[in-house]
Structures are given as C-alpha cells and as structure tokens.
Design a protein around this motif. Structure first.
Motif, PDB file in Angstrom:
ATOM      1  N   GLN A 100       1.785   6.412  -7.107  1.00 39.16           N
ATOM      2  CA  GLN A 100       0.489   7.412  -7.372  1.00 39.16           C
ATOM      3  C   GLN A 100       1.159   8.866  -7.241  1.00 39.16           C
ATOM      4  OE1 GLN A 100      -2.822   7.179  -5.045  1.00 39.16           O
ATOM      5  NE2 GLN A 100      -4.010   8.212  -6.555  1.00 39.16           N
ATOM      6  N   ALA A 101       1.834   9.048  -6.031  1.00 41.76           N
ATOM      7  CA  ALA A 101       2.404  10.646  -5.914  1.00 41.76           C
ATOM      8  C   ALA A 101       3.366  10.941  -6.994  1.00 41.76           C
ATOM      9  CB  ALA A 101       2.941  10.693  -4.448  1.00 41.76           C
ATOM     10  N   GLN A 112       0.868  -1.204   0.008  1.00 44.64           N
ATOM     11  CA  GLN A 112      -0.044  -0.090  -0.018  1.00 44.64           C
ATOM     12  C   GLN A 112       0.845   1.099   0.014  1.00 44.64           C
ATOM     13  OE1 GLN A 112      -2.838   0.043   3.390  1.00 44.64           O
ATOM     14  NE2 GLN A 112      -3.775   2.054   2.505  1.00 44.64           N
ATOM     15  N   THR A 113       1.818   1.222   0.525  1.00 44.19           N
ATOM     16  CA  THR A 113       2.789   2.314   0.706  1.00 44.19           C
ATOM     17  C   THR A 113       3.477   2.582  -0.373  1.00 44.19           C
ATOM     18  OG1 THR A 113       3.271   1.835   3.158  1.00 44.19           O
ATOM     19  CG2 THR A 113       5.070   3.499   1.894  1.00 44.19           C
ATOM     20  N   GLU A 141       1.244   4.052  -2.742  1.00 43.35           N
ATOM     21  CA  GLU A 141       0.777   5.711  -2.495  1.00 43.35           C
ATOM     22  C   GLU A 141       2.093   6.547  -3.093  1.00 43.35           C
ATOM     23  OE1 GLU A 141       0.132   5.707   1.683  1.00 43.35           O
ATOM     24  OE2 GLU A 141      -2.035   5.057   1.572  1.00 43.35           O
TER      25      GLU A 141
END
Length: 210
Positions: free
Chosen positions: A164-165, A157-158, A161
């Motif tokens: 995505q950033a 998940q990290t 993210e």
C-alpha cells in the motif's frame, strides 16, 4: 467424557470392594461351618466310642433292667432323646456341608466378579489416560498450528502495508516530471524526498515543473 469415565471407574471400584467383602463373609461362614462340623464330629465320635466300649446290648440292658414301668418309660424316653440328638447332629453336619458348598460357589462367583471389576477398572483408567494424551497432543498441535497461522497473518499484513505504501509512492511519482527523484526510504515520506530532490534548482514563478 472424563466425568463419565471417572464415574464408571469409581463404580467399578465400588463393585470390586463389595465383591471382596462378600468373599470375606463367605470365607468366614465356611470357616465357622467347618468349626461346627468339627465339634459335631467330635461329639458323634465320643458317642460311637462309648457305644463300642459298652457293647450293643447297652440299650437293651437299660430297658430290661428297669424295675418298674415308670423307670422303663423314663429310660425309653432317654434313649429316644439320645438317638434323636445323634440324628440331629448328623443332619446338622450334612446341612453345614451343603452350606459350605454353597458358600464356596458364592465365593468363586464373587472372586470372578472381583477379577472382572479389577480388569474393568484398569481398562477404564487406561482408556481415560489414552484419551487425555490424545487430547493433549491435539491441543499441542493446534497451538503450534495457531502460532504458525498467526505468523503468516502478520507477515501478510506487513506485506500488504508495504504494498500500500509503495502504491502511494508510485501514485505520487507519476504526477510529477520525469526529472523527479524516485521514492527513497531515507525519510519515509515521498513528498519530503521529492522536495529534497529539487534543492539547488532555479525557481520559475508560474512554471509547471518541480
């Protein structure tokens, strides 16, 4: 499964107790019969000893020595009762010996049942404990596996993210001029970082540059 095993275990213990109680009763009957036999043998021994001391003609003398028919008849009945009493004691002794043998066989049977139920109860208990240990090991293994999977999920998940950033930054960077500074994690905001990168430059109204 543990409930079923527990019921089987207590049932085995109950049957064991019943067998042991039956063994105790059989032993008590055996002891009582032996005592009774001892008493009967003592009585018969006394009768035999008395007959030996008085001689074999005692019965005949008792009959022939009667002065009247009534006395003869009374003595005859007495002798018959004595003989019958002796015979009854002998028969009772035989019956008691038969009972003792039967009780010994019953005792042996119940002893075998008690031994079997003891082994059965121990087997059930050991199997239940082995099952509990196996289930605990499985639970512990699953708990460790779940913790590992959770850590992997959080890491994924990290990473998602962060990716995505980065895609947002890349998309923002591709829309400006080549002189625009790349994304910097100082502020964590691509727009602010680009604005910082433009400080000190001359502003041209209506221009298409940064």
């Amino acid at each position: 499964n543990l409930d079923r095993v527990s019921n089987d275990y207590h049932e085995a213990l109950l049957q064991l107790e019943q067998a042991q109680a039956g063994m105790k009763q059989s032993q008590e009957r055996i002891d009582a019969a032996n005592d009774k036999i001892g008493s009967l043998q003592k009585k018969l021994g006394t009768r035999a000893s008395s007959m030996y001391r008085n001689g074999n003609t005692t019965f005949l003398d008792l009959l022939l020595g009667a002065a009247t028919f009534e006395e003869f008849s009374t003595n005859w009945d007495l002798l018959n009762k004595m003989n019958q009493s002796d015979a009854d004691m002998v028969q009772e002794t035989k019956d008691l010996r038969v009972e003792i043998e039967a009780q010994k066989q019953e005792y042996t049977r119940l002893e075998a049942v008690a031994s079997a139920k003891t082994a059965e109860a121990k087997k059930i208990k050991d199997e239940a404990e082995a099952t509990m240990r196996a289930m605990q090991a499985t639970y512990d293994g699953l708990s460790a596996e779940a913790a590992d999977l959770l850590a992997q999920e959080r890491a994924a998940q990290t990473a998602a993210e962060a990716a995505q950033a980065q895609s947002v930054v890349d998309a923002a960077s591709s829309g400006g001029s080549s002189s625009a500074p790349p994304y910097s994690p100082v502020t964590g905001n691509a727009v602010v970082d680009r604005a910082y990168g433009c400080l000190g430059r001359a502003y041209d109204a209506g221009a298409c540059g940064p």
